[in-house]
Structure formats: structure tokens, C-alpha cells
Design a protein around this motif. Structure first.
Motif, PDB file in Angstrom:
ATOM      1  N   VAL A  35      32.797  37.390  45.767  1.00 36.21           N
ATOM      2  CA  VAL A  35      33.686  36.241  45.874  1.00 36.21           C
ATOM      3  C   VAL A  35      34.718  36.513  46.956  1.00 36.21           C
ATOM      4  O   VAL A  35      35.315  37.594  47.009  1.00 36.21           O
ATOM      5  CB  VAL A  35      34.368  35.928  44.523  1.00 36.21           C
ATOM      6  CG1 VAL A  35      35.176  37.108  44.013  1.00 36.21           C
ATOM      7  CG2 VAL A  35      35.253  34.703  44.615  1.00 36.21           C
ATOM      8  N   ALA A  36      34.888  35.550  47.857  1.00 37.31           N
ATOM      9  CA  ALA A  36      35.877  35.692  48.926  1.00 37.31           C
ATOM     10  C   ALA A  36      37.279  35.470  48.364  1.00 37.31           C
ATOM     11  O   ALA A  36      37.516  34.510  47.633  1.00 37.31           O
ATOM     12  CB  ALA A  36      35.590  34.679  50.034  1.00 37.31           C
ATOM     13  N   LEU A  37      38.196  36.364  48.699  1.00 36.54           N
ATOM     14  CA  LEU A  37      39.573  36.276  48.222  1.00 36.54           C
ATOM     15  C   LEU A  37      40.519  36.223  49.416  1.00 36.54           C
ATOM     16  O   LEU A  37      40.403  37.015  50.350  1.00 36.54           O
ATOM     17  CB  LEU A  37      39.923  37.480  47.350  1.00 36.54           C
ATOM     18  CG  LEU A  37      39.060  37.697  46.104  1.00 36.54           C
ATOM     19  CD1 LEU A  37      39.446  39.004  45.419  1.00 36.54           C
ATOM     20  CD2 LEU A  37      39.189  36.531  45.132  1.00 36.54           C
ATOM     21  N   THR A  38      41.458  35.285  49.378  1.00 38.85           N
ATOM     22  CA  THR A  38      42.508  35.178  50.388  1.00 38.85           C
ATOM     23  C   THR A  38      43.841  35.439  49.708  1.00 38.85           C
ATOM     24  O   THR A  38      44.128  34.856  48.656  1.00 38.85           O
ATOM     25  CB  THR A  38      42.522  33.778  51.023  1.00 38.85           C
ATOM     26  OG1 THR A  38      41.245  33.517  51.600  1.00 38.85           O
ATOM     27  CG2 THR A  38      43.589  33.687  52.099  1.00 38.85           C
ATOM     28  N   VAL A  39      44.645  36.318  50.271  1.00 33.65           N
ATOM     29  CA  VAL A  39      45.917  36.664  49.630  1.00 33.65           C
ATOM     30  C   VAL A  39      47.079  36.411  50.571  1.00 33.65           C
ATOM     31  O   VAL A  39      46.956  36.494  51.793  1.00 33.65           O
ATOM     32  CB  VAL A  39      45.937  38.135  49.154  1.00 33.65           C
ATOM     33  CG1 VAL A  39      44.804  38.413  48.189  1.00 33.65           C
ATOM     34  CG2 VAL A  39      45.883  39.091  50.325  1.00 33.65           C
ATOM     35  N   GLU A  40      48.200  36.094  49.971  1.00 35.47           N
ATOM     36  CA  GLU A  40      49.455  35.887  50.688  1.00 35.47           C
ATOM     37  C   GLU A  40      50.553  36.577  49.903  1.00 35.47           C
ATOM     38  O   GLU A  40      50.684  36.376  48.692  1.00 35.47           O
ATOM     39  CB  GLU A  40      49.753  34.393  50.794  1.00 35.47           C
ATOM     40  CG  GLU A  40      51.088  34.054  51.419  1.00 35.47           C
ATOM     41  CD  GLU A  40      51.422  32.570  51.315  1.00 35.47           C
ATOM     42  OE1 GLU A  40      52.500  32.180  51.796  1.00 35.47           O
ATOM     43  OE2 GLU A  40      50.606  31.811  50.752  1.00 35.47           O
ATOM     44  N   ARG A  86      41.536  49.344  40.521  1.00 34.27           N
ATOM     45  CA  ARG A  86      40.649  48.233  40.172  1.00 34.27           C
ATOM     46  C   ARG A  86      41.299  47.309  39.157  1.00 34.27           C
ATOM     47  O   ARG A  86      42.020  47.751  38.257  1.00 34.27           O
ATOM     48  CB  ARG A  86      39.327  48.756  39.608  1.00 34.27           C
ATOM     49  CG  ARG A  86      38.522  49.550  40.613  1.00 34.27           C
ATOM     50  CD  ARG A  86      37.312  50.216  39.978  1.00 34.27           C
ATOM     51  NE  ARG A  86      37.675  51.101  38.872  1.00 34.27           N
ATOM     52  CZ  ARG A  86      38.142  52.318  39.028  1.00 34.27           C
ATOM     53  NH1 ARG A  86      38.331  52.814  40.246  1.00 34.27           N
ATOM     54  NH2 ARG A  86      38.443  53.065  37.985  1.00 34.27           N
ATOM     55  N   LEU A  87      40.985  46.058  39.299  1.00 36.83           N
ATOM     56  CA  LEU A  87      41.474  45.001  38.411  1.00 36.83           C
ATOM     57  C   LEU A  87      40.282  44.315  37.752  1.00 36.83           C
ATOM     58  O   LEU A  87      39.249  44.095  38.387  1.00 36.83           O
ATOM     59  CB  LEU A  87      42.292  44.010  39.226  1.00 36.83           C
ATOM     60  CG  LEU A  87      42.692  42.644  38.662  1.00 36.83           C
ATOM     61  CD1 LEU A  87      43.945  42.163  39.375  1.00 36.83           C
ATOM     62  CD2 LEU A  87      41.585  41.598  38.842  1.00 36.83           C
ATOM     63  N   ARG A  98      36.277  41.013  38.989  1.00 36.79           N
ATOM     64  CA  ARG A  98      36.601  42.397  39.331  1.00 36.79           C
ATOM     65  C   ARG A  98      37.017  42.448  40.795  1.00 36.79           C
ATOM     66  O   ARG A  98      36.451  41.743  41.628  1.00 36.79           O
ATOM     67  CB  ARG A  98      35.395  43.329  39.120  1.00 36.79           C
ATOM     68  CG  ARG A  98      34.936  43.463  37.686  1.00 36.79           C
ATOM     69  CD  ARG A  98      33.982  44.643  37.535  1.00 36.79           C
ATOM     70  NE  ARG A  98      32.827  44.538  38.407  1.00 36.79           N
ATOM     71  CZ  ARG A  98      31.682  43.968  38.062  1.00 36.79           C
ATOM     72  NH1 ARG A  98      31.540  43.432  36.866  1.00 36.79           N
ATOM     73  NH2 ARG A  98      30.662  43.925  38.913  1.00 36.79           N
ATOM     74  N   ALA A  99      37.997  43.284  41.105  1.00 38.94           N
ATOM     75  CA  ALA A  99      38.442  43.410  42.489  1.00 38.94           C
ATOM     76  C   ALA A  99      39.146  44.742  42.676  1.00 38.94           C
ATOM     77  O   ALA A  99      39.635  45.357  41.717  1.00 38.94           O
ATOM     78  CB  ALA A  99      39.386  42.260  42.871  1.00 38.94           C
ATOM     79  N   LEU A 100      39.179  45.203  43.926  1.00 37.33           N
ATOM     80  CA  LEU A 100      39.923  46.399  44.299  1.00 37.33           C
ATOM     81  C   LEU A 100      41.345  46.003  44.660  1.00 37.33           C
ATOM     82  O   LEU A 100      41.557  44.998  45.344  1.00 37.33           O
ATOM     83  CB  LEU A 100      39.262  47.093  45.489  1.00 37.33           C
ATOM     84  CG  LEU A 100      37.807  47.525  45.288  1.00 37.33           C
ATOM     85  CD1 LEU A 100      37.260  48.117  46.590  1.00 37.33           C
ATOM     86  CD2 LEU A 100      37.694  48.523  44.154  1.00 37.33           C
ATOM     87  N   LEU A 112      44.062  42.213  47.484  1.00 36.13           N
ATOM     88  CA  LEU A 112      42.842  42.426  46.710  1.00 36.13           C
ATOM     89  C   LEU A 112      41.665  42.404  47.673  1.00 36.13           C
ATOM     90  O   LEU A 112      41.680  41.691  48.678  1.00 36.13           O
ATOM     91  CB  LEU A 112      42.645  41.336  45.648  1.00 36.13           C
ATOM     92  CG  LEU A 112      43.631  41.263  44.490  1.00 36.13           C
ATOM     93  CD1 LEU A 112      43.248  40.110  43.560  1.00 36.13           C
ATOM     94  CD2 LEU A 112      43.668  42.570  43.704  1.00 36.13           C
ATOM     95  N   ALA A 113      40.623  43.154  47.350  1.00 29.72           N
ATOM     96  CA  ALA A 113      39.417  43.177  48.174  1.00 29.72           C
ATOM     97  C   ALA A 113      38.220  43.452  47.275  1.00 29.72           C
ATOM     98  O   ALA A 113      38.369  43.816  46.103  1.00 29.72           O
ATOM     99  CB  ALA A 113      39.531  44.253  49.255  1.00 29.72           C
ATOM    100  N   GLY A 114      37.023  43.276  47.842  1.00 28.09           N
ATOM    101  CA  GLY A 114      35.807  43.601  47.098  1.00 28.09           C
ATOM    102  C   GLY A 114      35.645  42.814  45.826  1.00 28.09           C
ATOM    103  O   GLY A 114      35.160  43.337  44.823  1.00 28.09           O
TER     104      GLY A 114
END
Length: 332
Positions: A35-40, A86-87, A98-100, A112-114
Motif C-alpha cells: 500500500v502506498a503511503l504519503t506522510v506529512e 514496526r507498526l 503493517r508498516a515500518l 512510515l514506509a513499506g
């Protein structure tokens, strides 16, 4: 069997088997995909971006997270690995995430990534749907298995230990007998393994007496009632055990007139016992003028400097006017 009938059977198998395999691959892809994640990054207070203290805690960074995946959002339960790398989260629509977790050079929460997202399965192995899918709380047990509490259809499912526990097929776990009486949208919001084989469960809206919400404490599968004292209009939305054994309870307050507020209350571990009414001591209060949303997930770990780090995650209700916020605080 005639040669013609035999040929027809072979042709049917040739058509059906690939279709079955394709359906299985499609289901697996739907259940677990990148899943693509965009963070600000977000400040603690937009009106004072230098503010780093809130109550007894220090702000250690926060992010607003977005994704084009339609299943992203509605997160109501949170777990963070002991090393903070990890989350894991669960959502109101039966999804897990799940994400790094990324940090900057100063150890502040930065991204967050992955990311991977998938569907929570029911005991029959099929993805949860509709009223069965409203996952509200998550806690991991010492053996690596995971408990997930649901409302609307109030129950607890136990997912097996493994590399990705929430991808497995769960079994029904024992739940308090009185949980079935909880309001449709006000059941088990807080679920935490608090050490010594004990599980704490708090409801959001099930009253017990005139000044408390219903809760239970379980040991060896036996649930006994406790009461969680009300404070103003705040309701418990999640709980987590701290490295020192005390418990942090995340609470939310909302009215159309005042907006949303959130707070974290601290419970002493030795104050929690069957039959007692417990009241938390406030250590964080986020008022509507600060960076705040519908916070429903909390997790804790010990940081590299030995201090306790608290993470809180918001449920955006799949509402474009709300946000998925992940914020981190340090207990001095």
C-alpha cells in the motif's frame, strides 16, 4: 463412460481449475498487498509550532498519513514492536495494516514506509465483512499470537502466532459474559495484555453504576468485572501497558459544539483488581486548538534512552474531513 462424456469432463476441469486458481490468487492479492503511503509532518500546535510539552509528556514528532487504497483508514487498534521499527493496526472495516516506522537523526517520528494492507479473516477463513468486521482493539500476547476485539457483534478473536499473525485464521477467544449487553457502537474499545497473563478490557459506553464504564480483568480465561471511572465527557478508546507495568488509557471526548479532544490517563498496575473502580491520572490533554483527531489507538515501548515512548493513532472514520494521525510522546 463414453469418449464424448470423458472429453466433456476433461474440458470442464480445464476451465474450472484455472478459474479456481485465479480466484484463489485474486483473494490472496486482495488479502495482502503493498500500500502506498504519503506522510506529512505535523506540529503539536499549529498556533505555536515551537511547543513541545503537553501535560507531563514531551512531543517527539507526528505525521498525517494518507493512501489511495480504499481500505486505508478507520484505524482503531495499534501495536508497535519493542524496537520501534514496526507498526501494526486494525480498522473498523476489517483490515490490518503493517508498516515500518521512520525516525530522524534526533529520534523524532518522521514517517512510515513499506506499508502492507490486508483483510482480517474470521474463524471460517473468509475475510470479515459488514457488521462482523468492526475491529476496535489489538494486543499481542507473549507467545506471539494476537487478540482483536470487535464491536457491533461483540466478541474477541485470537489470531495465531507467526511471521504475520493477523494474516492467519483465528479462533473465538473467551469474552466476558456481560460484553454482549454493550451498546451496538460502544463495546470493547480497549484491550491490553498487562503482564502476568492478565488481560484488561474496557468498554466505551457500557455504564456500570452512575459514574463508571464497564470493564473486565481476565486471568487464565476467567473474566472478572472492574469499573473504569468517568472523567468529564471522556470515554476510553484504547489501553497499553508501559515498560514499568503501569497502564496508559487513551480517552476521547467529542461534542459538535466543542469539537474533539483527547487525553491519556495513567493507571497504577497495583490499583487494578477485580471489583475495584479505577481512575486514571491525566498525563496528556490535547484540546481542539491543538493537532488532534479521533484518537483510538495507543502503544508504548522503552526508547533507546530508557524513557517510555507513547504512540497514538487516530481513526479518520473514512471521512475526508478527518485525518489519520500518528503521534509520538516521551515520558520524561
Amino acid at each position: 463412460m463414453s469418449r464424448r462424456a470423458s472429453v466433456r469432463r476433461v474440458l470442464r476441469a480445464a476451465l474450472v481449475i484455472p478459474a479456481i486458481l485465479a480466484a484463489a490468487v485474486s483473494a490472496a492479492a486482495a488479502a495482502d498487498k503493498t500500500v502506498a503511503l504519503t506522510v506529512e509532518t505535523v506540529p503539536l500546535n499549529l498556533e505555536n509550532e515551537t511547543q513541545v510539552r503537553a501535560g507531563a509528556l514531551l512531543y517527539r514528532g507526528g505525521i498525517a498519513v494518507r493512501s489511495p487504497d480504499p481500505r486505508f483508514g478507520g484505524f482503531s487498534g495499534l501495536a508497535v514492536s519493542r524496537d520501534g521499527a514496526r507498526l501494526t493496526a486494525v480498522s473498523d472495516r476489517g483490515a490490518w495494516l503493517r508498516a515500518l516506522i521512520r525516525y530522524d537523526g534526533a529520534g523524532r517520528l518522521a514517517g512510515l514506509a513499506g506499508g502492507r494492507i490486508g483483510a482480517l479473516a474470521g474463524p471460517g477463513g473468509k475475510p470479515l465483512r459488514g457488521l462482523d468486521a468492526d475491529a476496535e482493539a489489538l494486543t499481542f500476547l507473549p507467545d506471539g499470537s494476537a487478540l482483536v476485539a470487535f464491536e457491533r457483534r461483540h466478541r474477541i478473536l485470537r489470531y495465531p502466532a507467526g511471521l504475520h499473525p493477523l494474516s492467519g485464521r483465528p479462533v473465538r477467544a473467551p469474552a466476558p459474559a456481560g460484553l454482549a449487553a454493550a451498546p451496538f457502537n460502544g463495546g470493547a474499545e480497549a484491550l491490553a495484555h498487562i503482564g502476568g497473563g492478565s488481560i484488561l478490557l474496557l468498554t466505551e459506553k457500557l455504564p456500570r453504576g452512575s459514574g463508571a464504564y464497564a470493564g473486565w480483568l481476565a486471568r487464565k480465561g476467567r473474566w472478572r468485572p472492574i469499573n473504569y471511572a468517568r472523567t468529564g465527557g471522556f470515554r476510553p478508546t484504547d489501553a497499553t501497558v508501559l515498560p514499568d507495568g503501569d497502564i496508559a488509557v487513551l480517552e476521547r471526548h467529542y461534542t459538535p459544539a466543542t469539537g474533539v479532544s483527547a487525553r491519556i490517563a495513567l493507571l497504577a498496575r497495583d490499583a487494578i483488581a477485580p471489583g475495584r473502580t479505577v481512575r486514571g491520572r491525566e498525563i496528556l490533554h490535547l484540546n481542539p486548538s491543538m493537532t488532534v483527531d479521533n484518537f483510538e489507538g495507543i502503544a508504548a515501548r522503552r526508547g533507546p534512552n530508557g524513557r517510555t515512548l507513547l504512540y497514538i493513532l487516530s481513526d479518520d472514520n473514512f471521512n475526508p474531513l478527518q485525518r489519520t494521525l500518528l503521534m509520538m510522546f516521551e515520558m520524561p
